[in-house]
Design an enzyme around this catalytic site. Sequence first.
Site, short mmCIF file in Angstrom:
data_model
loop_
_atom_site.label_atom_id
_atom_site.label_comp_id
_atom_site.label_asym_id
_atom_site.label_seq_id
_atom_site.Cartn_x
_atom_site.Cartn_y
_atom_site.Cartn_z
N ALA A 62 4.30 -0.12 -3.42
CA ALA A 62 3.23 0.55 -4.17
C ALA A 62 3.67 1.92 -4.68
CB ALA A 62 1.99 0.70 -3.28
N ASP A 63 4.64 2.55 -4.00
CA ASP A 63 5.09 3.88 -4.41
C ASP A 63 6.03 3.84 -5.61
OD1 ASP A 63 3.69 5.03 -2.28
OD2 ASP A 63 5.36 4.72 -0.91
N LYS B 230 0.85 -1.19 0.00
CA LYS B 230 0.00 0.00 0.00
C LYS B 230 0.88 1.23 0.00
CE LYS B 230 -3.64 -2.33 2.68
NZ LYS B 230 -4.44 -2.31 3.94
N HIS B 231 0.32 2.35 -0.37
CA HIS B 231 1.10 3.58 -0.42
C HIS B 231 1.49 4.05 0.98
CE1 HIS B 231 0.65 4.11 -4.71
NE2 HIS B 231 -0.67 4.00 -4.61
N SER B 232 2.65 4.69 1.07
CA SER B 232 3.10 5.23 2.35
C SER B 232 2.10 6.25 2.87
CB SER B 232 4.47 5.90 2.18
OG SER B 232 5.45 4.98 1.78
#
Length: 659
Positions: A302-303, A292-294
């Site tokens: 994800a980033d 998942k994004h930070s």
Amino acid sequence: MTGGPSSRRRRAKERGSAAGTEQRSSPREAAGGMGAGPALAALLLAGSVLSATLLAPSRRAEPDVDEKKNVELKMDQALLLIHNELLGTSLTVYWKSEYCYQCIFQPLANVSHSGKSAKPNVAAVSVNTHHGIILQVNYTWGETAACRLEYKFGEFGNYSLLVQHASTGTSEIACDLVVNENPVDSNLPVSIAFLVGLAIIIAISFLRLLLSLDDFSNWISKTITSRETDRLINSELGSPSRADPLSGDCQPETRHTSALPYRLRCVDTFRGIALILMVFVNYGGGKYWYFKHSSWNGLTVADLVFPWFVFIMGSSVFLSMTSALHRGCSKFRLLGKITWRSFLLICIGIIVVNPNYCLGPLSWDKVRIPGVLQRLGVTYFVVAVLELIFSKPVPDRCALERSYLSLRDITCSWPQWLVVLILESIWLALTFFLPVPGCPTGYLGPGGIGDMGKYPHCTGGASGYIDHLLLGDNHLYQHPSSTVLYHTQVAYDPEGILGTINSIVMAFLGVQAGKILLYYKDQTKAILMRFTAWCCILGLISIALTKMSADEGFIPINKNLWSISYVSTLSCFAFFILLILYPVVDVKGLWTGTPFFYPGMNSILVYVGHEVFEDYFPFRWKLEDDQSHKEHLIQNIVATGLWVLIAYILYKKKIFWKI
């Protein structure tokens, strides 16, 4: 395992006066057969799913608390029983994540005092297991700290926090953490799937190596010779782009040069890697936090994917435009194609691929204006027009062979570099000098409970302010990643207006990679030297900007802001990947890019398709246990593998979606 045996204890002793302390493969495709593509994809898919299914632990049942209370544990949660053994003293327990930078403590539970020494009062709560947690126990009556401890809880574990008088004296309070029941290893499913997939790739590569040996080849009676296979593959490598968005139907000129662009499989392979990772992440990534994004600063898997896609889009823009110009297309006609394609990308992003459709039918007063395809459309338009205006003939290869120290790929693009530097200066000026009402100038934080809760409505600083001012709150992303950890309450769009400037910078660095590949065609050493140089330069820039810290640097790495350090870091990684892919895929032919090459050739179709059909069977189905990483991981691997298979079938049928 994150917890120890039940006999292990962790003690943190601290007097109440310390309350204010802060802590901070080598497969080649056989002609006429199914090829390595579907076989490898099917083996990876089946092996990963089967191994994750059979070997990964299942979720355990939630334990009861004193046979009266029952806490329903969800994914990435553990049970914490807080025992107050202090007579006549009520307690309030606070918590914050170690990953949350300069955050204020949040209330976790109130535990009333115990009336009998033999029967302490107990409160049952669930705690997050993503990162380490700082727990602080306060006396309710005075809000002073009794003790504090740090611990990394494990998923579905059962823990007890014992708050009692220390054995050395009654004036000192001790907090003991006891593991009642060991947690499950939540990372085991993804670890097994990765290792099995890696083992299959190694096994197939070894088999392909054996097949390349003459004695072994004759023993198994291959149907075609190695020379025929090489001829077929080399002809495919030299074929013109079938998915070239700018080539159109322009007639080729009769005069050609040796510098004319050819199809580079490493470019399509890189695009496919970024795209498949993007599909897997968007489908949930097994519900693991690192997919998942930070929440704000820092990097997760994800980033990585979106900026890599932007980077390789820049490379494709230059290669395809050069090809189109050599085929006789006029600049005016190419400008029309660029404008139309950008307009279509933006429209598809707003109308078709819009996350707010989950809330019901779209309405113009709440439609999200920024987005992934919208940013791609704007970035593509700016970079493509910039290259079209200042395009020059590709330099003669012989002139470039005179010196490996030639900087022709940079000096011939000085007008484009000047424009890009001006754009970056605008980003820096607006980010650090634009006054934002109610917020400090140059603020780069998440707002919410970050920065000790001083700026709760300042999420993103100037970036967020510009979006709110020009687009309005209702047209922005309503659930940014910062809400999870920093409890932000304002809309913020990671694909906003200001960040698009650095997206253009990232794409232009991709253009630079494309120029290196074309200007120094057939000069492998020169190409690899330049890729290495760019890796080092961009890496040093990132080190200087971040001071090798997630939060303490001048400009932290931040996907939500698309900070310049984020762009330099991910561009460094992108050049490094090309440094590996180019000699392996295009020079030596050790790997054909399978299976990533196929989705890379049909990227728009795969991206739009996976977004539109996300909630449809067989890409998603009802899970027996929706709080199981294992089941989510299996579902996401299957869904991603299906899109690889779809891309392969479309490739074989020569179906490519161009806009």
